[in-house]
Design a protein around this motif. Structure first.
Motif, PDB file in Angstrom:
ATOM      1  N   GLY A  29      -7.076  22.461   1.380  1.00  0.00           N
ATOM      2  CA  GLY A  29      -6.054  23.266   2.043  1.00  0.00           C
ATOM      3  C   GLY A  29      -4.919  22.398   2.577  1.00  0.00           C
ATOM      4  O   GLY A  29      -5.038  21.176   2.687  1.00  0.00           O
ATOM      5  N   ASP A  30      -3.800  23.041   2.936  1.00  0.00           N
ATOM      6  CA  ASP A  30      -2.627  22.308   3.429  1.00  0.00           C
ATOM      7  C   ASP A  30      -2.939  21.557   4.730  1.00  0.00           C
ATOM      8  O   ASP A  30      -2.560  20.393   4.905  1.00  0.00           O
ATOM      9  CB  ASP A  30      -1.436  23.255   3.609  1.00  0.00           C
ATOM     10  N   GLY A  31      -3.666  22.213   5.635  1.00  0.00           N
ATOM     11  CA  GLY A  31      -3.971  21.577   6.918  1.00  0.00           C
ATOM     12  C   GLY A  31      -4.835  20.336   6.732  1.00  0.00           C
ATOM     13  O   GLY A  31      -4.575  19.281   7.332  1.00  0.00           O
ATOM     14  N   SER A  32      -5.841  20.431   5.900  1.00  0.00           N
ATOM     15  CA  SER A  32      -6.727  19.294   5.656  1.00  0.00           C
ATOM     16  C   SER A  32      -5.969  18.147   5.000  1.00  0.00           C
ATOM     17  O   SER A  32      -6.139  16.974   5.350  1.00  0.00           O
ATOM     18  CB  SER A  32      -7.880  19.710   4.744  1.00  0.00           C
ATOM     19  N   ASN A  79      -1.782  26.065  -0.458  1.00  0.00           N
ATOM     20  CA  ASN A  79      -0.888  26.148   0.694  1.00  0.00           C
ATOM     21  C   ASN A  79      -0.798  27.588   1.187  1.00  0.00           C
ATOM     22  O   ASN A  79      -0.076  28.409   0.627  1.00  0.00           O
ATOM     23  CB  ASN A  79       0.501  25.615   0.332  1.00  0.00           C
ATOM     24  N   ASN A  80      -1.566  27.876   2.237  1.00  0.00           N
ATOM     25  CA  ASN A  80      -1.494  29.205   2.868  1.00  0.00           C
ATOM     26  C   ASN A  80      -0.825  29.100   4.235  1.00  0.00           C
ATOM     27  O   ASN A  80      -0.999  29.961   5.083  1.00  0.00           O
ATOM     28  CB  ASN A  80      -2.886  29.846   2.963  1.00  0.00           C
ATOM     29  N   ARG A  81      -0.088  28.001   4.418  1.00  0.00           N
ATOM     30  CA  ARG A  81       0.715  27.813   5.631  1.00  0.00           C
ATOM     31  C   ARG A  81      -0.107  27.852   6.918  1.00  0.00           C
ATOM     32  O   ARG A  81       0.210  28.602   7.839  1.00  0.00           O
ATOM     33  CB  ARG A  81       1.839  28.851   5.711  1.00  0.00           C
ATOM     34  N   GLY A  82      -1.170  27.075   6.954  1.00  0.00           N
ATOM     35  CA  GLY A  82      -1.872  26.969   8.236  1.00  0.00           C
ATOM     36  C   GLY A  82      -3.363  26.826   8.119  1.00  0.00           C
ATOM     37  O   GLY A  82      -3.923  26.694   7.029  1.00  0.00           O
ATOM     38  N   TYR A  83      -4.002  26.844   9.280  1.00  0.00           N
ATOM     39  CA  TYR A  83      -5.447  26.627   9.412  1.00  0.00           C
ATOM     40  C   TYR A  83      -6.171  27.964   9.305  1.00  0.00           C
ATOM     41  O   TYR A  83      -6.693  28.484  10.300  1.00  0.00           O
ATOM     42  CB  TYR A  83      -5.755  26.024  10.779  1.00  0.00           C
TER      43      TYR A  83
END
Ligand code: TPU
Ligand code: MG
Length: 569
Positions: free
Chosen positions: A444-447, A471-475
Motif C-alpha cells: 500500500g501507499d502508506g507502507s 494507492n488508495n490515498r491513505g491508511y
C-alpha cells in the motif's frame, strides 16, 4: 579475491562462521565502531557485503534474506545503528527467523576511563545496548576480550539456529582486528538436536490413539511449520495423506501446504476465511495444530479461536489434551505419526459437500477504471511456479491471501510483527538469495512511504522485482479499525520517485495505471524489464477495499476496545 587467513582475528573468526553456516550475503550500514569488522568480513571470499540505506531497512532486508536462506546477518554501528536495527530483529523474533545482529561497540578502554563517547546516551555505562538486545534475541553476547570471542560467537549462533530466533553479538571496535584462535569444526555449531527417541515414540502413539477415538479430525497448518525445517513440510503432506482428512492453513502459513492438493480446504481466518475453511475447522472434533500461532489478528479479534481442545505439534515439542512431550522435533513427529495414524476422511467428505463453487471473476475492459478486484485478477494471472509473492500489512494482506497459489509458488507475509514497510527491504534481501525467482510485492501507499529508499538497492543490484503499489490515498486498514484524520497521508509521485533512484546508471521503471488496460501494459513492461525493479502505481478509489478487511477490522477494533477487567470483578 583474498583467501582464508592463516592467523585469525575476531573479525576473521566471525566471517568464517557466517560463511560456514551458509550465509552468502551480509547486510550492513557502516559506522566508525564497525569499520574494521566490515573490512574483515569483506576479506572473506565467501561473503558478499550488501550496503543498505539505513539500519531499519538493513535489519528488514536481513529478515527477508533469512526467509530465503534460513539464516542471515545484519551488521551495524553502536546505538544510532543498532537501535534502528532492533526493529527488524524484533520481526525476526516474532516470525521465528535466525537473524544474527552484529554491532560494533566502543573501545574496551573507554568504560573504565569514564570517557563520554559519540553515538551513546551521554553516560559512561555502555552496557545498555546489550541489556536491550537480551529482550529481543534468544542469546545476546558482548565480546570483552579477544580470546573469549570464539566461545561467545559460537554460542550465540548455535542458540539462534536451534531456537529459530535472532541472536546478538557485540564486538568492540578495537577487538575486531585482535588475534584469536582459528575456528574448530562447524558441526559443533550447526548439528541439530534430534528428538528424544522415547518421547517421539510416546508422542506419536498418544496422537494416534487420541485421533482414533475421534470422528472428525482436521489438520490446521501454521507458520512455524516452514520455520521448523527438518523436512517438516514434506512430512506434513505424507501425514495428511495417511490421515485423509481436511487440511486448513492459517494466513501466515499460506503456501506451506500445496493449494492444489485435493485435501487443501482453504485459509482458516475466522469469518474472513477462504473457500469456507472455517466451516470445516469449526465442525471438527479433533484439531491437529501444526506450528500454529493464534493471535488477535489470526483469530479475527479472538472470534475464531477454536473451542475444542487442541493438539499442538510445535517445532520442538508436542502438547495434547492431557499429555506433553518435550524434545520432539516437528519433522520427525509428523513422519512418525504418518506411519501409525488411522485413515479417516470424514472431514473431506463433508467438505466436498459444503465447498463453495468457484467465483467467476469478471474481466474488466481496458478502458474501465482500475479496481482492487481487477488488480487481483491480473496478479493472479502472473503467478507461476517460480513466483514468490510478498504481501504487506494493509488490504494487500486480504487481497493476497485470496489469490490461488499454483504449485511451486511461494508466499511471504509478516503477520506476527506487522511492520508497515517490511515488504520492500524484505523482498530485496530475499531476491539476493533467490535471483531466479519472480518476485512480486503487493504494497500500500502508506507502507511504501516507510522504507521506499530500499528500492534503490534493488536498482543497485539489478533485481527485477515487480512492486505493485496500491494507492488508495491513505491508511485504509487503520480506517477500518478506527478512523481519524491521522489516517490521511501526503500523496507522492511514486513512479517518478523510483526513477530518481536510478541516478546515472539504474534500470528502474516507474509506471502508473489508472485503468485496467494501463495495468495490463504496465505488467507487460515490468516483465520486459529484466535489469531492475519496476514499480506500478495502481490508483484506486479510496473506498475500494475488500469486504474481508472491513469485517476483520470491525472485530479487531472490538477486541482492542474491551474494557479493563479489574481483578476480582
Ligand atoms: O491498503 P492500506 O491502505 O491499508 O495500506 P497502506 O496504505 O500501506 O497503509 C497501512 C496503514 C497501517 C498503519 C499506519 N497499517 N498498520 N499501521 C500501524 C503501524 C504503524 N507503524 C508501523 C511500523 N507498523 C504498523 N503496522
Ligand atoms: Mg493505503
Amino acid at each position: 579475491m583474498s583467501s582464508l587467513p592463516t592467523k585469525y582475528t575476531v573479525g576473521d573468526y566471525l566471517a568464517e562462521r557466517l560463511a560456514q553456516i551458509g550465509i552468502r550475503h551480509h547486510f550492513v550500514v557502516p559506522g566508525d565502531y564497525n569499520l574494521v569488522l566490515l573490512d574483515k568480513l569483506q576479506a572473506n571470499p565467501n561473503l558478499t557485503e550488501v550496503g543498505c540505506a539505513n539500519e531499519l531497512n538493513c535489519s528488514l532486508a536481513a529478515e527477508g534474506y533469512a526467509r530465503a536462506n534460513g539464516v542471515s546477518a545484519c551488521v551495524v554501528t553502536f546505538s544510532v545503528g543498532a537501535l534502528s536495527a532492533f526493529n527488524g530483529t524484533g520481526s525476526a523474533y516474532a516470525e521465528n527467523l535466525p537473524l544474527i545482529l552484529i554491532s560494533g561497540s566502543p573501545n574496551t578502554n573507554d568504560a573504565s576511563q569514564f570517557h563520554l563517547l559519540h553515538h551513546t546516551l551521554g553516560t559512561t555505562d555502555y552496557s545498555y545496548q546489550l541489556e536491550m538486545a537480551k529482550k529481543i534475541t534468544c542469546c545476546a553476547v558482548a565480546v570483552a576480550r579477544a580470546h573469549e570471542a570464539p566461545r561467545l560467537i559460537d554460542r550465540a549462533i548455535r542458540h539462534a539456529l536451534l531456537a529459530r530466533k535472532p541472536c546478538y553479538i557485540e564486538i568492540p571496535t578495537n577487538l575486531s582486528g585482535a588475534e584469536c584462535v582459528r575456528p574448530g569444526p562447524i558441526s559443533a555449531v550447526t548439528d541439530p538436536v534430534t528428538s528424544d527417541k522415547a518421547a517421539l515414540e510416546a508422542a506419536a502413539n498418544c496422537a494416534s490413539e487420541y485421533l482414533s477415538g475421534k470422528l472428525k479430525p482436521v489438520i490446521l497448518v501454521g507458520p512455524k511449520l516452514r520455520r521448523a525445517g527438518d523436512g517438516a513440510e514434506q512430512a506434513l503432506i505424507k501425514l495428511a495423506e495417511a490421515m485423509g482428512c481436511a487440511v486448513a492453513v492459517q494466513p501466515a502459513a499460506k503456501g506451506m501446504f500445496p493449494e492444489d492438493h485435493k485435501q487443501f480446504v482453504g485459509i482458516f481466518w475466522g469469518t474472513v476465511s477462504t473457500d469456507a475453511a472455517d466451516s470445516i475447522v469449526h465442525w471438527a472434533d479433533a484439531l491437529l495444530c501444526v506450528g500454529t500461532a493464534f493471535t488477535d489478528y489470526s483469530t479475527v479479534g479472538w472470534t475464531a479461536m477454536p473451542d475444542i481442545p487442541l493438539m499442538a505439534a510445535e517445532m520442538d515439542h508436542v502438547t495434547f489434551p492431557g499429555a506433553h512431550f518435550s524434545r520432539v522435533r516437528l519433522g520427525e513427529f509428523l513422519s512418525h505419526l504418518a506411519t501409525t495414524v488411522k485413515f479417516n476422511n470424514s472431514t473431506m467428505i463433508e467438505y466436498n459437500r459444503l465447498k463453495p463453487d468457484p467465483v467467476l471473476v469478471r474481466t474488466a475492459t481496458p478502458s474501465d477504471e482500475l479496481t482492487r478486484k481487477e488488480i487481483s485478477r491480473q496478479i493472479q494471472a502472473l503467478l507461476d511456479s517460480k513466483t514468490t509473492l510478498f504481501v504487506e500489512t494493509g488490504d494487500s494482506w486480504f487481497n493476497g491471501v485470496q489469490l490461488k497459489l499454483p504449485p511451486g509458488a511461494l508466499f511471504e507475509i509478516e503477520m506476527a510483527w506487522g511492520h508497515i514497510g517490511w515488504s520492500i527491504p524484505a523482498a530485496f534481501g530475499y531476491a539476493l538469495r533467490h535471483p531466479d525467482r519472480k518476485i512480486i510485492v503487493m504494497v500500500g501507499d502508506g507502507s511504501f512511504q516507510v522504507t521506499a529508499q530500499e528500492v534503490s538497492q534493488m536498482v543497485r543490484f539489478n533485481l527485477p522485482i515487480t512492486i505493485v503499489l496500491i494507492n488508495n490515498r491513505g491508511y485504509t486498514i487503520e480506517v477500518e479499525i478506527h478512523d481519524g484524520s491521522y489516517n490521511k497521508i501526503k500523496n507522492w509521485n511514486y513512479a517518478l520517485l523510483v526513477q530518481a533512484f536510478n541516478g546515472e546508471d539504474g534500470n528502474a521503471k516507474g509506471l502508473t495505471a489508472k485503468t485496467a488496460g494501463e495495468l495490463r501494459d504496465a505488467i507487460k513492461a515490468a516483465e520486459e524489464n529484466t535489469k531492475g525493479p519496476t514499480l506500478i502505481e495502481c490508483s484506486i478509489d479510496q473506498d475500494d477495499c475488500s469486504r474481508e478487511l472491513i469485517t476483520w477490522g470491525h472485530f479487531v477494533a472490538a477486541a482492542n476496545a474491551r474494557p479493563p477487567r479489574l481483578p476480582g470483578v
